[in-house]
Write a protein that holds these residues in place. Structure first.
Motif, short mmCIF file in Angstrom:
data_model
loop_
_atom_site.label_atom_id
_atom_site.label_comp_id
_atom_site.label_asym_id
_atom_site.label_seq_id
_atom_site.Cartn_x
_atom_site.Cartn_y
_atom_site.Cartn_z
N VAL A 6 0.84 -1.20 0.00
CA VAL A 6 0.00 0.00 0.00
C VAL A 6 0.87 1.25 0.00
O VAL A 6 0.60 2.21 -0.73
N LYS A 7 1.94 1.26 0.80
CA LYS A 7 2.84 2.41 0.85
C LYS A 7 3.53 2.64 -0.49
O LYS A 7 3.66 3.79 -0.94
N ILE A 8 3.95 1.57 -1.15
CA ILE A 8 4.58 1.69 -2.46
C ILE A 8 3.60 2.24 -3.48
O ILE A 8 3.93 3.13 -4.28
N LEU A 9 2.37 1.74 -3.46
CA LEU A 9 1.35 2.23 -4.40
C LEU A 9 1.00 3.69 -4.13
O LEU A 9 0.79 4.47 -5.08
N LEU A 10 0.95 4.09 -2.87
CA LEU A 10 0.68 5.49 -2.54
C LEU A 10 1.82 6.40 -3.00
O LEU A 10 1.59 7.49 -3.53
N ASN A 11 3.05 5.95 -2.81
CA ASN A 11 4.20 6.73 -3.25
C ASN A 11 4.26 6.81 -4.78
O ASN A 11 4.65 7.83 -5.33
N ALA A 12 3.86 5.73 -5.45
CA ALA A 12 3.80 5.76 -6.92
C ALA A 12 2.74 6.75 -7.39
O ALA A 12 2.95 7.49 -8.35
N ALA A 13 1.60 6.77 -6.70
CA ALA A 13 0.54 7.73 -7.05
C ALA A 13 1.02 9.16 -6.81
O ALA A 13 0.77 10.06 -7.62
N ALA A 14 1.73 9.37 -5.71
CA ALA A 14 2.26 10.70 -5.42
C ALA A 14 3.29 11.11 -6.46
O ALA A 14 3.34 12.28 -6.88
N LEU A 15 4.09 10.17 -6.92
CA LEU A 15 5.08 10.45 -7.95
C LEU A 15 4.40 10.78 -9.28
O LEU A 15 4.84 11.68 -10.00
N TYR A 26 9.16 13.78 -15.98
CA TYR A 26 8.42 13.01 -16.96
C TYR A 26 8.45 11.52 -16.62
O TYR A 26 9.48 11.00 -16.20
N VAL A 27 7.31 10.85 -16.81
CA VAL A 27 7.24 9.40 -16.66
C VAL A 27 6.61 8.83 -17.92
O VAL A 27 5.74 9.46 -18.54
N ASP A 28 7.07 7.64 -18.31
CA ASP A 28 6.56 7.01 -19.52
C ASP A 28 5.29 6.22 -19.30
O ASP A 28 4.50 6.03 -20.22
N GLY A 29 5.08 5.72 -18.11
CA GLY A 29 3.88 4.93 -17.86
C GLY A 29 3.81 4.48 -16.42
O GLY A 29 4.64 4.85 -15.58
N TYR A 30 2.80 3.66 -16.16
CA TYR A 30 2.57 3.21 -14.79
C TYR A 30 3.68 2.28 -14.30
O TYR A 30 4.02 2.30 -13.13
N GLY A 31 4.23 1.48 -15.19
CA GLY A 31 5.30 0.57 -14.80
C GLY A 31 6.54 1.31 -14.36
O GLY A 31 7.16 0.98 -13.33
N SER A 32 6.90 2.33 -15.12
CA SER A 32 8.11 3.08 -14.77
C SER A 32 7.90 3.89 -13.50
O SER A 32 8.83 4.05 -12.70
N VAL A 33 6.69 4.40 -13.27
CA VAL A 33 6.45 5.15 -12.04
C VAL A 33 6.44 4.22 -10.83
O VAL A 33 6.88 4.59 -9.75
N LEU A 34 5.99 2.99 -11.01
CA LEU A 34 6.00 2.02 -9.91
C LEU A 34 7.44 1.63 -9.57
O LEU A 34 7.81 1.57 -8.39
N ILE A 35 8.25 1.38 -10.58
CA ILE A 35 9.66 1.06 -10.34
C ILE A 35 10.38 2.24 -9.71
O ILE A 35 11.19 2.09 -8.79
N ALA A 36 10.07 3.45 -10.19
CA ALA A 36 10.69 4.65 -9.62
C ALA A 36 10.31 4.82 -8.15
O ALA A 36 11.14 5.22 -7.34
N ALA A 37 9.07 4.50 -7.79
CA ALA A 37 8.65 4.60 -6.38
C ALA A 37 9.40 3.60 -5.51
O ALA A 37 9.80 3.92 -4.39
N ILE A 38 9.60 2.39 -6.02
CA ILE A 38 10.34 1.38 -5.27
C ILE A 38 11.80 1.80 -5.09
O ILE A 38 12.35 1.74 -3.99
#
Length: 112
Positions: A6-15, A26-38
């Motif tokens: 949940v914390k990772i998903l919230l940080n990805a949403a914030a990013l 700039y982000v290319d998509g949801y996958g890259s923003v999820l990896i960037a949050a991790i």
């Protein structure tokens, strides 16, 4: 484990919100923003405390405002490591780090 996801998903949403608000991030998509949050979570857990300790005199001299510079450097570091996530310049990283922390705090407050 559920709390961590949940914390990772919230940080990805914030990013993602930060990337939409700040020109220069700039982000290319949801996958890259999820990896960037991790990666941002790992960088903040490992590198940030070391860098904060090494720059302690600057923190004291600026009354803690140098923390914003450290946060911007962490965001730029993640942009270098993660493909599909890009931060162009220091000032977008600086403002983006501030916006990211505010949005992340609000999202975490809403969920908790």
């Amino acid at each position: 484990m559920k709390h961590l996801i949940v914390k990772i998903l919230l940080n990805a949403a914030a990013l993602l919100v930060t990337a939409n608000l700040i020109d220069g991030i700039y982000v290319d998509g949801y996958g890259s923003v999820l990896i960037a949050a991790i990666v941002l979570g790992i960088v903040n857990a490992v590198i940030r405390p070391i860098l904060t300790l090494l720059t302690l005199p600057l923190h004291v001299l600026t009354l803690g405002l140098f923390t914003f510079v450290i946060n911007a450097l962490m965001l730029k570091t993640v942009a270098v490591v993660v493909s599909g996530f890009d931060v162009v310049g220091f000032w977008p990283a600086f403002v983006g780090a501030i916006v990211l922390s505010v949005v992340s705090t609000v999202l975490n407050w809403l969920v908790d």
